[in-house]
Design an enzyme around this catalytic site. Structure first.
Site, PDB file in Angstrom:
ATOM      1  N   GLY A 691      -8.522 -10.124 -25.354  1.00 23.36           N
ATOM      2  CA  GLY A 691      -7.402  -8.987 -26.201  1.00 23.36           C
ATOM      3  C   GLY A 691      -6.228  -9.834 -27.244  1.00 23.36           C
ATOM      4  CG  ASP A 818       0.865  -3.159 -21.665  1.00 27.62           C
ATOM      5  OD1 ASP A 818       0.474  -2.141 -22.641  1.00 27.62           O
ATOM      6  OD2 ASP A 818      -0.220  -4.248 -22.284  1.00 27.62           O
TER       7      ASP A 818
END
Length: 995
Positions: A691, A818
């Site tokens: 990621g 997040d």
């Protein structure tokens, strides 16, 4: 005759006036977006009158416009004060529940001198409250609820002369409640709830409002004791001071408010003993809620003598017995006393004279038997008596209580047989009898319980066969009867339970073979039949159960070979030990980590040490061994040479990247491995994900456990580059934030950080391994079918508890910043862990409870609106992101995507609900039998994604609401003004118990 002449003389003037008003109204029409076409008949014609236009009313004599009501019409645009106030005789204006999106123009609005009623609630108005509103001397009704007004309530509001209703609920108002409010002597309703006021006391001046009937100050930041001046509010009907931090004893003078019908004081910090005297004077009192405080003492007898409808005293420190008088209340439908230390028996006549619907006395010290008349009026739906010392049996009268939906009697001392007809109650959806001494068997009348979704009978003394009639329960999801004395074969009809998700009958005396047709149990997630006397072969059909992840058949007499088809399963728990199985072990399970799954089967043989008996059988086996002696050493020499060359070459390549002598390991838990064991496994073959923050590897350690290793390299982006908000801006690599946060956190729903390894050019984070990966990857892939509703609900609840811990139990609080489905990891049983704290921040708040950020962190579709344009962050930002995840779980859709056009998931859900209904929102993969609970969770998700931060519940509140849904309770709402329905109740006795 004279009046007719006068009217004829004035007629030209009136016609001119009417035409002028038509022009004003038509101009108002042009200023609005009108998607529903409500203005379709607002058309100008010669000498036309607007009195027949939609929403317009006129004086019957003069035909002048006096009222405009455009409520619930979906119009959008600025508030047209300048044009409205040119209507000389306008008295009534309502734009309730639209998208009016401007500030309130002060000077223009003050020209409406005749205005009596102004309702702009549930719109998008912004700015401060105009102090000059009080110049509207005729105004009696002012409702600005559910907008975005900011700033303080002007002190000038005390100058209203005739105002009777003031509604400012659910805005962004700050400051404290001004004492000048006490000057509005005409006021009947004061509704200021759900605003982020600064901590302050209830102004004693409110006691001057002697005409006040409704005082609604829920969640207003109130502190201190309730002022004694309020005892003068002798016309008060509804008193709601809930969800504040009021403390001190509950005022004894409350009993002097003889007109009060409803008292809501829940979720404060009241302490001391419950007021004892004076309740007999409150003959109008119908509802009392003092739950979630620290009130002690006993329940007053005088309170229970009143004709109450609802009594909620749960989660306090009350003791003593429940007064017998409560049984005589002719209107009592709700009695919730859970979470206290009450004792004694329940009144014998409880329910005999009352339309009792809900009773929850869980987590107390009650004893004795269930009152036989509890369902005397035939409307009882829920009986919760968990964790007491009740004894006796289920009353025979319950067999006729066809209204029952949920019965939870776990952890008591009940005994005896369950009445035969009780098993077959047609509306019953949950029956939990865990940890008692019930005996007898499941009656064949169970066939009538067509709505039953959970039958939990564990840890009792039930016996006999499981009847074939169980196969008629087509809605059954949980069937649990472990630790009983059930015997006989499994019913053949059990394969008809196509909704079955869990079947647990370990520790019984079941015998016989598996029924054929097991493949029809497509939703079976857990099968535990350990420690019975079952025999025959393990059906190969089990291998077709795609969502099965828990299989325990240990401690039986199964024989034959292990079906190779079991390799098709994604099992997190497998136990076939202590049977009579033989033959080979399927290759995918012939690994050391599964060794304990096969012990105690002498005939099994495989490549796992200790499972073969080692005996040679005949000459063929001898020849095989001879060939091995000749061939194997040669092969070993060749393999060792190749491997040695490979390792030397590999280590040579690695040496350039990793200087092991310079690695530093920092551990946060007791470890039985070192950094070199981790470093050796950082191969692309072990890569399981990547990621914006780095790559993730699966590392199998020498102790047999698995770990996940995140490798963070320098200059990694910690934001979603697809998000324009953050384009081009780089965060740090998140390493320090992750270590700082996770290194000190210990919670079951936060991913565990074992240690970190650092060197000059690379940083590693070593976590516990989550075998089911991330929620985002699973939910938005072809494997989403593995996530049925019970699993999705569990994931939502686990994630909520993790966030709640960060927000409420960490000091100072931590904001994740997040939170998204890709940062929720799933363990082997689909338990959720919150992960990836690379941009988490410890809240060092300013005096407004927020923290300013220099850049935005987060991912598109999850970022709260106010965070995006103010860079102000607090816990409410995480709550919005959590709400988006809930909508993902309900819809199965991504948070952003081309199918939404310029919208995102939140806006798509809201629009689709309005236009098409909930059936077009829910993921079609989810079973419709869960629709009611899915709808409730969807409502929670929408609350969390409210565009106004103040409207979003705290994560602690979210956890309670989810637990309430998990217990099957309907979400309760308090409706005080006919428009708003905020959550007000949590059924805490359901927490931690079976759904």
């Amino acid at each position: 005759m004279h009046l007719q002449i006068l009217f004829m003389l004035l007629l030209p003037t009136l016609i001119l006036s009417i035409n002028q008003e038509s022009l004003y109204l038509h101009t108002i029409k042009l200023g609005f977006d009108d998607p529903n076409g409500v203005f379709s008949n607002w058309n100008l014609h010669d000498n036309s009158s607007p009195c027949n236009w939609y929403g317009v009313k006129c004086d019957s004599l003069t035909r002048s416009v006096t009222s405009i009501d455009l409520s619930n019409t979906n119009i959008a645009g600025p508030f047209p004060a300048s044009l409205l106030c040119r209507l000389k005789y306008i008295k009534y204006v309502s734009f309730y529940n639209n998208s009016i999106n401007s500030t309130l123009p002060v000077e223009e609005l003050c020209a409406c001198k005749s205005l009596v009623h102004l309702d702009l609630a549930q719109n998008l108005l912004v700015g401060s409250l105009p102090s000059s509103l009080a110049e509207l001397h005729e105004l009696k009704y002012l409702d600005l609820t559910g907008n975005n007004f900011t700033g303080e309530i002007p002190a000038s509001f005390g100058a209203f002369r005739r105002l009777e209703v003031l509604g400012l609920v659910e805005n962004l108002l700050t400051g404290t409640i001004p004492p000048e409010i006490g000057n509005i002597s005409s006021l009947k309703q004061l509704n200021l709830s759900y605003n982020p006021f600064s901590p302050g006391r209830i102004p004693p001046e409110i006691g001057n409002l002697t005409n006040l009937e409704v005082l609604w100050l829920t969640d207003c930041g109130l502190i201190g004791e309730v002022p004694g001046t309020l005892r003068g509010l002798n016309k008060l009907v509804n008193l709601d001071l809930s969800l504040n931090n009021l403390y001190g004893p509950i005022p004894s003078w409350l009993t002097e408010l003889t007109s009060v019908e409803q008292i809501e004081l829940y979720n404060n910090s009241f302490s001391g003993e419950f007021p004892v005297n004076g309740w007999s004077n409150m003959t109008s009192l119908r509802r009392v809620d003092v739950s979630m405080n620290r009130v002690t003492g006993s329940i007053p007898n005088g309170l229970c003598e009143l004709p109450l409808e609802s009594l909620n005293l749960y989660e306090n420190q009350l003791y003593g017995e429940l007064p017998v008088a409560i049984a005589n209340s002719p209107n009592l439908y709700e009695l919730k006393l859970f979470g206290n230390s009450l004792n004694g028996t329940l009144p014998e006549d409880l329910g005999k004279f009352s339309p009792l619907v809900w009773i929850d006395v869980s987590n107390n010290e009650f004893s004795g038997e269930i009152p036989v008349n509890l369902c005397g009026n035939g409307v009882l739906e829920e009986v919760l008596m968990i964790d007491n010392s009740f004894s006796g049996g289920i009353p025979g009268s319950f067999s006729q209580c066809r209204s029952l939906l949920r019965v939870r009697l776990a952890h008591n001392k009940f005994s005896g047989d369950v009445p035969v007809e009780f098993w077959g109650l047609p509306r019953l959806s949950l029956l939990e009898l865990t940890d008692n001494s019930f005996s007898g068997g499941i009656a064949k009348t169970i066939a009538g319980a067509s709505n039953l979704s959970a039958l939990i009978l564990s840890k009792n003394e039930f016996s006999g066969n499981i009847p074939e009639e169980i196969g008629f329960l087509v809605s059954l999801v949980d069937f649990v009867g472990n630790d009983n004395k059930f015997s006989g074969s499994l019913p053949v009809s059990i394969v008809n339970l196509e909704q079955l998700g869990r079947m647990d009958f370990h520790n019984n005396e079941l015998s016989g073979k598996f029924p054929s047709g097991v493949h029809s149990l497509k939703k079976l997630n857990e099968l535990n039949l350990a420690n019975n006397d079952l025999s025959g072969e393990i059906p190969r059909e089990i291998g077709s159960l795609s969502v099965l992840n828990y299989l325990d058949l240990s401690g039986n007499k199964f024989s034959g070979e292990i079906p190779v088809a079991l390799q098709n399963l994604k099992l997190n728990q497998l136990n076939l030990s202590n049977n009579g199985l033989s033959g080979g072990i399927p290759p995918s399970y012939a690994k050391g980590m599964y060794k304990n799954s096969f012990l105690g089967n002498p005939g099994l043989c495989g490549d796992i040490g200790g499972l073969c008996d080692g005996k040679d059988e005949g000459k063929t086996a001898g020849y095989v061994w001879l060939l091995r002696l000749l061939f194997v050493p040669a092969v070993l020499v060749f393999v060792v040479g190749v491997v040695s060359f490979y390792w030397k070459y590999r280590n040579y390549k690695k040496a350039k990247r990793l200087d092991r002598s310079k690695w530093t390991l920092t551990s946060f838990h007791k470890l039985d491995f070192n950094e070199f064991e981790v470093l050796r496994a950082l191969d692309e073959d072990n890569l399981i994900g990547s990621g914006s923050s780095g790559k993730v590897y699966k590392v199998v350690l020498s102790n047999g456990e698995a770990a996940a290793v995140k490798k963070l390299s320098r200059n990694s982006k910690k934001v979603d580059e697809s998000c324009d908000i953050e384009k081009g801006k780089y965060q740090d690599d998140g390493f320090e934030a992750e270590v700082e946060t996770l290194g000190k956190i210990r919670h079951k729903n936060i991913v565990r950080l074992w240690c970190c390894c650092t060197t000059r050019g690379c940083k590693l984070l070593v976590y516990e391994y989550m075998p089911n990966g991330s929620l985002g990857d699973l939910l938005h892939s072809s494997k989403s079918g593995l996530l049925d509703w019970p699993k999705r609900f569990k994931i939502a609840t686990d994630a909520a508890e993790g966030l709640s811990y960060l927000h409420h139990d960490c000091a100072p609080p931590i904001v994740h910043r997040d939170f998204k489905s890709n940062n929720i990891l799933l363990d082997g049983e689909f338990g959720a862990r919150v992960a990836d704290f690379g941009v988490a921040k410890v809240i060092d708040v300013d005096d407004k409870g927020t923290m300013s950020m220099s850049v935005i962190a987060g991912s598109c579709g999850y970022i709260a609106p106010e965070y995006a344009y103010t860079l102000q962050v607090n816990e409410k930002s995480d709550i919005y992101s959590f709400g988006v995840v809930v909508l993902e779980l309900v819809t199965g859709k991504l948070p952003v995507g081309p199918e939404y056009g310029e919208k995102d998931l939140v806006k798509w859900v809201c629009a689709t609900l309005d236009q098409k209904g909930i059936n077009h929102v829910i993921d079609p993969k989810l079973d419709s039998c869960f629709k009611e609970d899915i709808s409730k969770v969807l409502q929670i998700g929408l609350l969390c994604t409210s565009p106004l931060p103040i409207n979003r519940p705290s994560m602690r509140k979210v956890v309670k609401m989810l637990q309430e849904v998990g217990g099957g309770d309907q979400l309760k709402t308090a409706n005080t003004d006919g428009k708003l329905t905020p959550y007000y109740h949590e059924d805490a006795s359901d927490q931690g118990n079976v759904a």
